[in-house]
Design a protein around this motif. Structure first.
Motif, mmCIF file in Angstrom:
data_model
loop_
_atom_site.group_PDB
_atom_site.id
_atom_site.type_symbol
_atom_site.label_atom_id
_atom_site.label_comp_id
_atom_site.label_asym_id
_atom_site.label_seq_id
_atom_site.Cartn_x
_atom_site.Cartn_y
_atom_site.Cartn_z
ATOM 1 N N GLN A 7 1.233 -4.546 1.859
ATOM 2 C CA GLN A 7 -0.162 -4.469 1.441
ATOM 3 C C GLN A 7 -0.810 -3.217 2.034
ATOM 4 O O GLN A 7 -0.467 -2.771 3.124
ATOM 5 N N SER A 10 -7.735 -0.525 2.780
ATOM 6 C CA SER A 10 -8.593 0.655 2.938
ATOM 7 C C SER A 10 -9.830 0.298 3.737
ATOM 8 O O SER A 10 -10.392 -0.791 3.595
ATOM 9 N N LEU A 23 -11.989 6.205 -1.832
ATOM 10 C CA LEU A 23 -11.209 4.998 -1.570
ATOM 11 C C LEU A 23 -10.846 4.267 -2.858
ATOM 12 O O LEU A 23 -9.774 3.657 -2.949
ATOM 13 N N ARG A 27 -6.946 3.391 -3.734
ATOM 14 C CA ARG A 27 -6.445 2.046 -4.043
ATOM 15 C C ARG A 27 -5.787 2.012 -5.417
ATOM 16 O O ARG A 27 -4.755 1.349 -5.605
ATOM 17 N N SER A 31 -1.945 0.977 -6.087
ATOM 18 C CA SER A 31 -1.684 -0.127 -6.994
ATOM 19 C C SER A 31 -0.714 0.292 -8.092
ATOM 20 O O SER A 31 0.228 -0.444 -8.434
ATOM 21 N N VAL A 37 -3.077 -4.072 -2.841
ATOM 22 C CA VAL A 37 -4.178 -3.334 -2.220
ATOM 23 C C VAL A 37 -5.325 -4.280 -1.883
ATOM 24 O O VAL A 37 -5.599 -5.246 -2.590
ATOM 25 N N ARG A 39 -9.452 -4.073 -0.081
ATOM 26 C CA ARG A 39 -10.567 -3.254 0.390
ATOM 27 C C ARG A 39 -11.273 -3.991 1.514
ATOM 28 O O ARG A 39 -11.622 -5.174 1.370
#
Length: 221
Positions: A7, A10, A23, A27, A31, A37, A39
């Motif tokens: 995983q 961010s 960001l 991501r 992905s 991913v 956040r």
């Protein structure tokens, strides 16, 4: 490093949003490469479900990101103060496999531009444009936030592969700062980019995302 089971988390910088373009593009690229991913949104600022700026604390971010990272093999990607969080967590949590530190906050005395006002007034006021709805948001951050960051100390060099991307025009995080922090450790790679602190404002979101994905994919599992 093969994507299955890894995983990517961010972490935005000081008063920045997980929805900032830099960001978001990162991501998306991870992905597309097959990584899971996530956040991380700092508590008390942009997350509508956790309003209340008193919750905005560096130590809270350390705890929450550590919990996320402990749940699976993880690559941490942080920008600015988010990179400081990532470096601290990587030194504590064994499931972190790599760190990507974008314009990382690694100085012993961060916030050089704000520290005087913080100490004088006991708080700083700032504003940001919400990257989602484009409305202006105002923030008041007490000096306790700075004290919380300083109490954690200079981020350690984690015992995992680490990529630092430093902007050539970045006045907050300079190549000299990052090189001094690195102290010749060969686990830390440093590359420069033709940008200031918020690299996406210079149109480099895709370029830095591609560098980041390439770095992780080249690592041994």
């Amino acid at each position: 490093m093969e994507p299955p089971g890894i995983q990517v988390v961010s972490i935005a910088g000081f008063l920045d949003s997980a929805d900032d373009e830099g960001l978001v593009v990162l991501r998306a690229r991870f992905s597309e490469a097959g990584f899971g991913v996530m956040r991380y949104e700092w508590p008390g600022i942009w997350s509508r479900s956790r309003e209340g700026q008193d919750a905005y604390r560096f130590s809270a971010a350390l705890q929450e990101v550590a919990t996320l990272a402990a749940s699976a093999p993880t690559v941490l990607i942080g920008h600015s103060l988010g990179a400081r969080v990532a470096l601290h967590v990587a030194a504590r949590v064994a499931s972190v496999r790599a760190v990507i530190a974008l314009c990382p906050s690694v100085a012993s005395a961060p916030f050089a531009e704000e520290a005087e006002a913080w100490q004088r007034d006991g708080r700083i006021r700032s504003s940001r444009v919400d990257p989602v709805d484009r409305t202006a948001r105002s923030f008041t951050v007490p000096v306790a936030f700075l004290e919380d960051v300083l109490a954690a100390g200079v981020p350690p060099i984690p015992d995992v592969p680490t990529l630092c991307v430093v902007g050539e025009r970045d006045t907050r995080t300079t190549m000299e700062m990052v090189s001094q922090w690195r102290r010749g450790n060969d686990r830390v790679s440093i590359v420069s980019a033709a940008c200031a602190h918020r690299f996406w404002e210079d149109g480099l979101a895709t370029e830095i995302a591609d560098i980041s994905v390439g770095f992780v994919l080249a690592l041994e599992s």
